[in-house]
Design an enzyme around this catalytic site. Structure first.
Site, short mmCIF file in Angstrom:
data_model
loop_
_atom_site.label_atom_id
_atom_site.label_comp_id
_atom_site.label_asym_id
_atom_site.label_seq_id
_atom_site.Cartn_x
_atom_site.Cartn_y
_atom_site.Cartn_z
N GLU A 53 0.84 -1.21 0.00
CA GLU A 53 0.00 0.00 0.00
C GLU A 53 0.87 1.26 0.00
O GLU A 53 1.86 1.34 0.73
CB GLU A 53 -0.86 -0.04 1.27
CG GLU A 53 -1.80 1.14 1.43
CD GLU A 53 -2.63 1.02 2.73
OE1 GLU A 53 -2.32 0.15 3.57
OE2 GLU A 53 -3.58 1.82 2.88
N LYS A 120 -9.12 2.66 -2.32
CA LYS A 120 -9.42 2.00 -1.03
C LYS A 120 -10.78 2.46 -0.51
O LYS A 120 -11.08 3.66 -0.50
CB LYS A 120 -8.32 2.35 -0.04
CG LYS A 120 -8.38 1.62 1.29
CD LYS A 120 -7.14 1.99 2.14
CE LYS A 120 -7.07 1.19 3.43
NZ LYS A 120 -5.85 1.54 4.22
N TYR A 126 -8.49 4.91 13.35
CA TYR A 126 -8.42 4.54 14.76
C TYR A 126 -6.98 4.15 15.06
O TYR A 126 -6.14 4.12 14.16
CB TYR A 126 -9.37 3.37 15.03
CG TYR A 126 -9.15 2.19 14.11
CD1 TYR A 126 -9.93 2.02 12.96
CD2 TYR A 126 -8.12 1.28 14.35
CE1 TYR A 126 -9.71 0.97 12.10
CE2 TYR A 126 -7.89 0.22 13.49
CZ TYR A 126 -8.69 0.06 12.36
OH TYR A 126 -8.45 -0.98 11.51
N CYS A 156 -5.50 -3.20 2.01
CA CYS A 156 -5.39 -3.29 3.47
C CYS A 156 -6.76 -3.47 4.16
O CYS A 156 -7.41 -4.48 3.99
CB CYS A 156 -4.63 -2.06 3.98
SG CYS A 156 -3.80 -2.30 5.57
N LEU A 295 24.47 3.23 30.45
CA LEU A 295 24.38 1.89 31.01
C LEU A 295 24.36 2.04 32.53
O LEU A 295 25.28 2.62 33.10
CB LEU A 295 25.61 1.10 30.55
CG LEU A 295 25.46 -0.38 30.22
CD1 LEU A 295 24.31 -0.62 29.27
CD2 LEU A 295 26.76 -0.89 29.60
N ILE A 299 18.56 -3.80 34.18
CA ILE A 299 18.16 -4.70 33.09
C ILE A 299 17.70 -3.95 31.83
O ILE A 299 17.94 -4.39 30.71
CB ILE A 299 17.08 -5.69 33.59
CG1 ILE A 299 16.86 -6.79 32.55
CG2 ILE A 299 15.80 -4.99 33.94
CD1 ILE A 299 16.09 -7.97 33.08
N SER A 301 18.68 -1.03 30.51
CA SER A 301 19.78 -0.55 29.67
C SER A 301 20.59 -1.71 29.12
O SER A 301 21.11 -1.63 28.01
CB SER A 301 20.65 0.45 30.42
OG SER A 301 21.22 -0.13 31.57
N ASN A 377 15.94 13.71 40.50
CA ASN A 377 15.82 14.16 39.12
C ASN A 377 17.11 14.84 38.64
O ASN A 377 17.50 14.70 37.48
CB ASN A 377 14.66 15.14 38.98
CG ASN A 377 13.31 14.45 39.08
OD1 ASN A 377 13.20 13.26 38.78
ND2 ASN A 377 12.30 15.17 39.51
N THR A 401 16.43 4.27 27.35
CA THR A 401 16.38 2.89 27.85
C THR A 401 15.13 2.56 28.65
O THR A 401 14.97 1.43 29.10
CB THR A 401 17.62 2.61 28.72
OG1 THR A 401 17.63 3.56 29.78
CG2 THR A 401 18.89 2.73 27.92
#
Lengths: 553, 553
Positions: A53, A120, A126, A156, A295, A299, A301, A377, A401
């Site tokens: 498409e 089409k 939506y 589609c 890093l 988990i 990262s 922060n 990440t």
């Protein structure tokens, strides 16, 4: 051996287009046609190459469709398509202005001319789709003659409704071509195949389903084009997440002559490969030199790093550990292990000096005010600024990440750990992050390689390490519960009372859903990232920030 | 004096609703009904109070409309509306599920019951509007009887089309009620009035046009409800930007008995008041304690400060000057003058210490790499982190100070000067920033007050002061040209060649439009801000980040 003229070949061209790049897409079309011809050894058998498409513009072109110069660019490219069709039939999608209206069109070319076209009829408006913003719906069925056969053409969404296929059947179509731009989300592949299998069976019509492949901002198109026969059986399937041109031979009754299916990927493989493809295409299509990421020893990262390396290779990825006084030695060790396991460049850049400089400058401003999340922060933001400086200086994109559970409840610092151009895990709940990490480790060990993510990174309690001895589950329900509550609220639109009725603690549900509502402003400024559920935090979920909706029934 | 029963009063209730806050909105409706009754002294004359589109939920509710619990909440609130209508007719809008479809409904209540309802027929799905994402279009005209009169009911967009009013006329309507949620943009007020005046004249029908007022995220509804008579003349107009209930008496032929119009505001007043209302409502509806902003000595932050003070008062606004070595003494002086003129709290917090700490930590990482914009961005980001720390600690929202010209070409630092919860000037071109600054100064001096923005801030060449002797026009065309090029490209969708053909330098046009395309990723992470043109950088302009569109014809 001499074939009857009614035996034909259809190539499913599953191409990775680039939105807006009309010239480049034409080149991609031309290469796929050449590929199909190279695979096609039987010159007595007519060949048709079917693309997806809006192949000319890529999907979704969004507001590029509003540009007045679109039409003459598309016109020029279709003249080239016509030329390509001298000795092969071509089917592809393109936007087309007519009578002051814009249509999402599918065209058929043969012997240098357009022989059929179809607008089409069902325009999705939506989830992530905004097609009624741009297009007018077509009104007509299209069944065209080619090599003695009658073929029905649909685009589609049309195939998700009864009318277009039923009317094609009534117009004596022997086979339906359905061209798509269908983005991946969990379970979508099965959904497509079941639906089309039912349609095919009910109408006794084979269906050729062609989808584009590749990443476009938050959307990843998984390809996985296929053919079902008139009994609804899957007789051909193209690979997921790969650009391919798959040639399929049909006999004179339009039965597929040789069944050629590939095994569907496992759910985790399918998610993982979607994330990798999303990251790769964002980086490559936008021309970044590489990826830099923070890093933490945690988990999220660790998994993001693996995805980055699988996407663009270890030589273009730089990992930066930015410790502070709350960073555990275990995190320091694990971050190094992760970087070493993948062989990426690894730097340690402590944030104490700038954190202290900020706090000193703000001393008067903060006088008499208690310590709170401001200081947490600030740590995250010092890290964000450092990553962005490296990004600016080296032309590397910061890959964010954070995961979906965090983004949902706002456990992420705007301009801190949320900095970045793209996010791999934005739509991946934490419980899935664990599963994907194990999956990636098993993939490594099954190939005789070492684990990528140290076991204890997967098993120890997640912590942001922004305060002494902090762990996530101090202030949030366990992730198993959290993710279910989130899924009911975000993807299911359930009310607070309805979620409580499912058996979750009332306080948890109220707190979590309130956090989701309060964090909308953060998500609005988050980088785009791969969508992989049926409701991601992107074009998919359009929420007011200013919002007085109260929890309850 | 005794009136015939056919003389009636209609109150135009121009209310500031809050999206999602159904209980609060019901309370606002109830108060407006009370206000209308208090103004209505003639008990023989029946009274009708007309509210705006989707009054119950506020507009636009966006994806809150997808929540299954919406319907029973709306049902409950409509029972209260019915009760309110015991002695007064009420017209208002609400979302309504029926037969598995959602409609954008207008209802009429009288004597405790709903006596008519109408489903919106034309659903806008362009610009900022996504109504086809949620609603099904109605199919029927609604002309209802009230007090011996026949009144036609329409919702917003319906009146921009010929059909609904023509069919209402054919069904013998004597007057059209049109309920709206029509956001402000430049020139919209005149557009609405001209259109409705033409309609009224052509169909010989008076029209009562009611609009909501107030800010909702990026949208500001300017109110300015009005009545045109059957000759198309404006016979009543409610003020712009204010919550009001305006009572209008009609004679038995439904002619307005006393003309009551207010003067339309000047263009600059109208823009300025829109910006103030947008900022005020974002702050108040989201419950922020106050505003903190960075004052640079330049014109954007000076104007933004004035808007902040006009929005919520000087006691809740804090201005922070964050000098660096490139900050001129003139900027230091001017920033202080601006803060003093408005009487806000003013702090000076230099960024050298953290800038130096970052550069020292990054020394190895940057070794051998030339100085570039990285260092400029770092300055902006140190300021951003500082403002966010103050924001977090004090519950003040950072108000971003960038303008549309900057946001367009990406002359803004992500996570630097772009930090903030809301942006006042996001959709205001720099040339208009100058005009608004003079306008605000004249407003002050006309009231015998001192100028707010020092003259030399308006007249000296704009500079980001991120490098020695830097001025904006070193690297950009003059703002007069820049803003015109931007307007042609962004708002007019013109191609590069078409803009060059208008007489601009080819290099300028190519460079500027390229910068616009390249900066999409920044805008995607920008705070929301007031929309005031027909195409702002929000829901209005949906652009791919990954975008291969090439400049040209």
């Amino acid at each position: 051996m001499q074939h009857s003229i009614q035996q034909v070949s259809i190539a499913l061209a599953q191409v990775n287009f680039k939105v807006g790049d009309i010239d480049g897409n034409l080149e991609r079309i031309s290469m796929a046609v050449a590929d199909a011809k190279a695979q096609h050894h039987d010159s007595d058998r007519p060949l048709m190459v079917v693309f997806s498409e809006l192949a000319i513009t890529g999907y979704p072109p969004e507001d590029l469709l509003l540009r007045p110069s679109l039409q003459h660019r598309v016109e020029a490219s279709l003249q080239e398509v016509a030329k390509l069709s001298a000795d092969v039939a071509i089917v592809l999608g393109y936007p087309w202005h007519q009578d002051g209206k814009l249509f999402n069109m599918a065209g058929v070319w043969s012997q240098g001319e357009q022989i059929a076209r179809y607008a089409k009829r069902f325009l999705p408006n939506y989830q992530v789709f905004d097609e009624q913003r741009y297009f007018t719906a077509g009104a007509d069925t299209c069944v065209f003659d080619w090599q003695g056969h009658k073929l029905g053409l649909t685009v589609c969404e049309d195939i998700w409704h009864e009318q277009p296929i039923a009317e094609s059947k009534a117009a004596e179509a022997e086979l339906i071509i359905n061209i798509n731009a269908s983005p991946f989300h969990l379970g979508k592949l099965q959904q497509r195949r079941e639906l089309l299998s039912n349609h095919a069976q009910r109408h006794q019509l084979p269906i050729v389903y062609v989808n584009q492949v590749g990443g476009q901002d938050e959307l990843v198109f998984d390809g996985a084009s296929f053919v079902v026969d008139s009994a609804g059986e899957l007789v051909m399937s193209a690979p997921e997440h790969e650009s391919t041109v798959s040639l399929v031979d049909f006999d004179s009754s339009l039965n597929v002559q040789v069944k050629q299916t590939v095994l569907a990927k496992s759910e985790l493989a399918s998610i993982y490969d979607t994330l990798v493809l999303g990251v790769r295409d964002y980086i490559e299509k936008n021309g970044f030199k590489g990826i830099v990421l923070g890093l933490s020893g945690g988990i999220d990262s660790a998994l993001t790093l693996a995805i980055a390396v699988d996407a663009i290779g270890k030589d273009r990825v730089e990992a930066v550990m930015m410790p502070f006084k709350y960073t555990s030695s275990m995190s320091m060790e694990d971050a190094k292990l992760e970087a070493d396991a993948l062989g990426v460049s690894y730097k340690v850049l402590p944030i104490e000096p700038m954190y202290d400089a900020f706090m000193l400058t703000l001393e008067d401003e903060f006088a008499g005010l208690a310590r709170d999340t401001t200081e947490e922060n600030l740590q995250a933001r010092c890290r964000g600024v450092m990553l962005m400086a490296i990004s600016n200086k080296k032309g590397y994109m910061v890959l964010t990440t954070g995961n979906k559970s965090e983004m949902a409840v706002g456990y992420a610092t705007l301009y801190g750990d949320m900095v970045g151009g793209y996010s791999a895990l934005k739509d991946v709940y934490k419980t899935i992050v664990f599963q994907l990490s194990r999956y990636r480790n098993e993939l490594a060990t099954s190939q005789g390689e070492a684990e990528i993510i140290p076991e204890r990174v997967i098993t120890r309690p997640p912590s942001a390490e922004l305060a002494p001895d902090q762990i996530d589950e101090d202030s949030l329900p366990p992730y198993d519960d959290l993710d279910q509550i989130l899924e009911f609220y975000i993807e299911g639109d359930l009310s607070v009372d309805a979620i409580i009725a499912k058996g979750f603690a009332s306080d948890d549900v109220k707190r979590v859903t309130r956090l989701v509502d309060l964090s909308e402003y953060k998500r609005r400024q988050a980088p785009v990232g791969v969508r992989m559920t049926a409701r991601g935090f992107g074009r998919d979920r359009r929420y007011p920030i200013t919002n007085g909706w109260k929890a309850g029934s």
